[in-house]
Structures are given as C-alpha cells and as structure tokens.
Enzyme design. Structure first.
Site, PDB file in Angstrom:
ATOM      1  N   SER A 117      18.449 -69.741 -22.596  1.00  0.00           N
ATOM      2  CA  SER A 117      17.317 -69.380 -21.740  1.00  0.00           C
ATOM      3  C   SER A 117      16.785 -68.003 -22.123  1.00  0.00           C
ATOM      4  O   SER A 117      17.545 -67.145 -22.607  1.00  0.00           O
ATOM      5  CB  SER A 117      17.812 -69.349 -20.290  1.00  0.00           C
ATOM      6  N   TYR A 141      23.422 -65.713 -14.045  1.00  0.00           N
ATOM      7  CA  TYR A 141      22.881 -66.876 -14.766  1.00  0.00           C
ATOM      8  C   TYR A 141      22.629 -66.522 -16.232  1.00  0.00           C
ATOM      9  O   TYR A 141      23.093 -67.206 -17.147  1.00  0.00           O
ATOM     10  CB  TYR A 141      21.584 -67.363 -14.095  1.00  0.00           C
ATOM     11  N   LYS A 145      24.492 -67.762 -19.912  1.00  0.00           N
ATOM     12  CA  LYS A 145      23.790 -68.333 -21.065  1.00  0.00           C
ATOM     13  C   LYS A 145      24.116 -67.545 -22.333  1.00  0.00           C
ATOM     14  O   LYS A 145      24.298 -68.126 -23.412  1.00  0.00           O
ATOM     15  CB  LYS A 145      22.274 -68.353 -20.813  1.00  0.00           C
TER      16      LYS A 145
HETATM   17  N1  LIG Z   1      13.986 -75.502 -16.185  1.00  0.00           N
HETATM   18  C1  LIG Z   1      13.843 -74.339 -16.841  1.00  0.00           C
HETATM   19  O1  LIG Z   1      12.784 -73.669 -16.739  1.00  0.00           O
HETATM   20  C2  LIG Z   1      14.940 -73.842 -17.772  1.00  0.00           C
HETATM   21  C3  LIG Z   1      14.707 -72.666 -18.499  1.00  0.00           C
HETATM   22  C4  LIG Z   1      15.717 -72.205 -19.347  1.00  0.00           C
HETATM   23  C5  LIG Z   1      16.903 -72.915 -19.488  1.00  0.00           C
HETATM   24  N2  LIG Z   1      17.104 -74.042 -18.766  1.00  0.00           N
HETATM   25  C6  LIG Z   1      18.390 -74.745 -18.923  1.00  0.00           C
HETATM   26  O2  LIG Z   1      18.144 -76.097 -19.256  1.00  0.00           O
HETATM   27  C7  LIG Z   1      19.181 -76.923 -18.733  1.00  0.00           C
HETATM   28  C8  LIG Z   1      18.560 -78.062 -17.950  1.00  0.00           C
HETATM   29  O3  LIG Z   1      17.747 -77.531 -16.915  1.00  0.00           O
HETATM   30  P1  LIG Z   1      16.862 -78.451 -15.960  1.00  0.00           P
HETATM   31  O4  LIG Z   1      15.672 -77.660 -15.578  1.00  0.00           O
HETATM   32  O5  LIG Z   1      16.675 -79.806 -16.545  1.00  0.00           O
HETATM   33  O6  LIG Z   1      17.817 -78.518 -14.685  1.00  0.00           O
HETATM   34  P2  LIG Z   1      18.312 -79.778 -13.832  1.00  0.00           P
HETATM   35  O7  LIG Z   1      19.069 -79.202 -12.675  1.00  0.00           O
HETATM   36  O8  LIG Z   1      17.185 -80.702 -13.544  1.00  0.00           O
HETATM   37  O9  LIG Z   1      19.309 -80.483 -14.841  1.00  0.00           O
HETATM   38  C9  LIG Z   1      20.665 -80.165 -14.974  1.00  0.00           C
HETATM   39  C10 LIG Z   1      21.427 -81.482 -15.009  1.00  0.00           C
HETATM   40  O10 LIG Z   1      22.820 -81.220 -15.221  1.00  0.00           O
HETATM   41  C11 LIG Z   1      23.576 -82.005 -14.301  1.00  0.00           C
HETATM   42  N3  LIG Z   1      24.835 -81.282 -14.098  1.00  0.00           N
HETATM   43  C12 LIG Z   1      25.018 -80.064 -13.538  1.00  0.00           C
HETATM   44  N4  LIG Z   1      26.330 -79.723 -13.597  1.00  0.00           N
HETATM   45  C13 LIG Z   1      26.972 -80.751 -14.221  1.00  0.00           C
HETATM   46  C14 LIG Z   1      28.331 -81.002 -14.581  1.00  0.00           C
HETATM   47  N5  LIG Z   1      29.292 -80.114 -14.314  1.00  0.00           N
HETATM   48  N6  LIG Z   1      28.633 -82.149 -15.214  1.00  0.00           N
HETATM   49  C15 LIG Z   1      27.665 -83.066 -15.495  1.00  0.00           C
HETATM   50  N7  LIG Z   1      26.357 -82.889 -15.168  1.00  0.00           N
HETATM   51  C16 LIG Z   1      26.030 -81.744 -14.543  1.00  0.00           C
HETATM   52  C17 LIG Z   1      22.694 -82.113 -13.071  1.00  0.00           C
HETATM   53  O11 LIG Z   1      23.014 -83.214 -12.244  1.00  0.00           O
HETATM   54  C18 LIG Z   1      21.311 -82.253 -13.700  1.00  0.00           C
HETATM   55  O12 LIG Z   1      21.001 -83.601 -13.969  1.00  0.00           O
HETATM   56  C19 LIG Z   1      20.074 -76.010 -17.890  1.00  0.00           C
HETATM   57  O13 LIG Z   1      21.192 -75.666 -18.649  1.00  0.00           O
HETATM   58  C20 LIG Z   1      19.192 -74.797 -17.633  1.00  0.00           C
HETATM   59  O14 LIG Z   1      19.947 -73.628 -17.456  1.00  0.00           O
HETATM   60  C21 LIG Z   1      16.150 -74.526 -17.907  1.00  0.00           C
END
Ligand SMILES: NC(=O)c1ccc[n+]([C@@H]2O[C@H](COP(=O)([O-])OP(=O)(O)OC[C@H]3O[C@@H](n4cnc5c(N)ncnc54)[C@H](O)[C@@H]3O)[C@@H](O)[C@H]2O)c1
Length: 327
Positions: A117, A141, A145
C-alpha cells in the site's frame, strides 16, 4: 498455471480473480469471508472458506490444487482500526503472511505477489512518490505492509521465489456493480453514504498547500489495478531467474478532494455542499505516485479516468442501496 488468490472474495481480490480467469489462468481462492462476499466469485473459481492463519488448510489448498503462484491480498485495511487494535493487525497482516509464505515455500510455489500500500510511505514530502522515496509509515496498518514487504523479499531471496510487492494508491470504482467496494472507509463511498442519508459530505482540511487547499490523492480504477496484476503475473511467470519487484500502482495524476466532490455531485445529480472540518492528523497534503517504474518494467499504464471510477462506484452503490438514485 494455477494461482491461489488469498482474500479473493474481497473488493480487489474478486477483480483480480475475474481478470486472471478471463486471461485463461486457473484460479482458486481462499477467504474467511470476514469482509468478503462469496457471490463476487465467478463460476469456475473454487472458494476455499477459511483463514490463511490455518497452516493445515493452506498446505492442503496449495498441494490439492497444484498451485504454482500466489497472490496474497487477505488482510485488514482500516487505518483507524489498526491504531486501536495493533495486535490483531500484526497477527492478521504479518503473521498471516508468514503462514502463507511458509506454506508456499513448502509446496514449491515459485511466484508470489503481495498487496502492499501507499501507506508504507507515511506522509512523504514529494511532488511524485517514487519507489525509492523513503518509507516511514505512520500507523500500524502501514507498518504491517512495510514489514510484509521485508518478509516477502527476504523469503524470496532465501527460497528462490520470484516476488512482487505492489504499492496500491487509492483504489476506486468497479468493473461491474456487484463487485463494488462495500465499505464506507474510502472517500468516494463515504461521500455516497452521507449524501444518501441526507448528510452533507465532509472535507477534512481546506488549508493545505495545494491548488484548492484540499488534499490531493492518486486514484486508480480497480479494473486497471487488476490488469496490473495480470501484467505482473505474466512477468513473474516468464522470468526463470528469481528476483523481486517493488512497484507503485497509481495513475501518476493527482485529484483534490474538492474536485472529487464536484465529480460526485455531477455523477449522482445530488445537490451537495461539503462541510469543511478540521484537518485529520496524519493526512499528507499530497500523495501522488510516480508510475514510471511500472511502465518501464511491465509496459503497463492505467487507462481509466476518475469520472469512470465515480460512475462505476455509484452504480455499485445503487445496486446495494435501492432508492439512492433519484433521491
Ligand atoms: N482498497 C484499497 O484502497 C487498498 C489500498 C492499498 C492496499 N490494499 C490492500 O489490498 C488488499 C485487499 O483489499 P480490499 O480493498 O479488497 O479489502 P477487502 O476487505 O474487500 O478484502 C480483503 C479480503 O480478505 C479476506 N480476509 C481477511 N482476513 C483473512 C484471513 N485471515 N484469511 C482469509 N481471508 C481473509 C476478507 O474476507 C476479504 O475478502 C488488502 O491487503 C489491503 O490492505 C487495499
């Protein structure tokens, strides 16, 4: 080859799963559905329901499906919550990643792609953030990362994995309404949420040293982000020599919160006069990615604009909130 997508029922993961499947890859997903939705997954993508913290389940999934590459997205992503619950963030994001890496190494997986991120940079003072801008996260957070990137690179070097850490900037929009983000933690859904509840959207700080005084961010369409994953996966699959990539994924263009609010008003047709409140601690005035390295390494560049992000996010919002349109 077969890819395991952890967190593949999530907002970004489901886009990546669909894009990989459409590109002809075999895909299996592991997700505990803590914030994901099983119905986001297309036919032909098996969902293993459970946690990445479960080493036995990870081993069985990797070997049972003959997985040769992993895209690790499972984790938690709310900055404020990470400040209140650092231990559970470190457990899920760092320990969870350790379990996934251990299982991947044991199963002979050779390709590993990690969702990092822009939060790793903290509050950088840079016109454009390059991959060599110093990393100085300011909340648990972002720390998880950055620690995750260290783990991925060290494990890659020690165990002969080709790895990539992708530093996503502000992800928005949806490739289809049913894939939209269901959280209200990012600014676009936050605006929709307030508007459809009859509350004025809030802007935190209008006295930043930016052209209109509001914070400037780099928004990237989630469909572009999924395409970037495809490009990285192809690169990792093609390279025989182990190595690591660390890449920003953004558009290289800044949009202010005020500009975004104007776009939201134009797309939704809802009257809106945002209320300006105090700055929030920890918000950088400007955070815009340099997208030069990813272009050079992969020939990849984002193609979708911010209006498309807002329009598609609004379609997704209206699917989940019937009656929002035409309020
Ligand atoms: N959305 C953003 O703007 C953004 C920006 C930077 C980084 N990210 C990273 O991208 C990744 C996905 O983000 P997102 O926006 O799709 O979030 P999200 O919450 O929609 O997706 C995360 C998924 O991981 C699953 N999950 C969480 N803990 C788990 C575990 N222990 N075992 C199995 N499954 C698990 C959740 O059920 C969910 O489906 C994350 O790692 C997040 O930190 C997101």
């Amino acid at each position: 080859m077969t890819w395991l997508i952890t967190g593949g029922a999530g907002y970004i993961g489901a886009h990546v799963a669909r894009a990989m499947q459409a590109a002809g890859e075999r895909v299996v997903v592991i997700d505990d559905l803590s914030s994901g939705l099983a119905e986001r997954l297309p036919d032909g993508v098996e969902l293993v329901r459970g946690s990445v913290l479960d080493r036995g389940l990870m081993d069985a999934t990797l070997t049972g499906h003959g997985v040769s590459g992993v895209v690790h997205l499972a984790g938690r992503k709310q900055v404020g919550e990470s400040v209140e619950q650092p231990l559970s963030y470190y457990r899920d994001n760092v320990h969870g990643l350790t379990v996934v890496l251990e299982a991947a190494v044991a199963a002979g997986v050779r390709r590993f792609l990690f969702s990092s991120s822009a939060a790793v940079y903290g509050v950088p003072d840079a016109e454009l953030i390059t991959e060599s801008t110093p990393c100085a996260p300011i909340n648990p957070y972002g720390e998880t990362k950055l620690a995750g990137e260290w783990l991925v690179r060290a494990a890659g070097r020690a165990h002969g994995l080709s790895t990539a850490c992708l530093r996503y900037f502000n992800v928005a929009g949806a490739a289809a309404p049913e894939l939209a983000d269901i959280g209200v933690y990012n600014v676009i859904p936050m605006f929709f949420d307030r508007l459809t509840h009859g509350d004025e959207p809030r802007i935190f700080g209008a006295d930043y040293p930016t052209p209109d005084g509001t914070c400037v961010r780099d928004y990237i369409h989630v469909a572009d982000l999924a395409d970037a994953h495809l490009a990285v996966a192809a690169k990792l699959a093609a390279d025989d020599v182990p190595g690591d990539l660390t890449l920003n994924v953004g558009r290289g263009a800044g949009v202010s919160v005020r500009e975004l609010a104007d776009l939201v008003a134009s797309v939704t047709g809802l009257p809106m006069s945002p209320v300006v409140e105090e700055r929030r601690p920890g918000d950088a005035a400007k955070a815009v990615a340099s997208d030069e390295l990813i272009a050079r390494e992969l020939g990849w560049k984002a193609t979708r604009g911010v209006r498309e992000m807002v329009e598609s996010a609004w379609d997704g919002w209206c699917l989940r909130h019937p009656g929002a349109r035409g309020k």
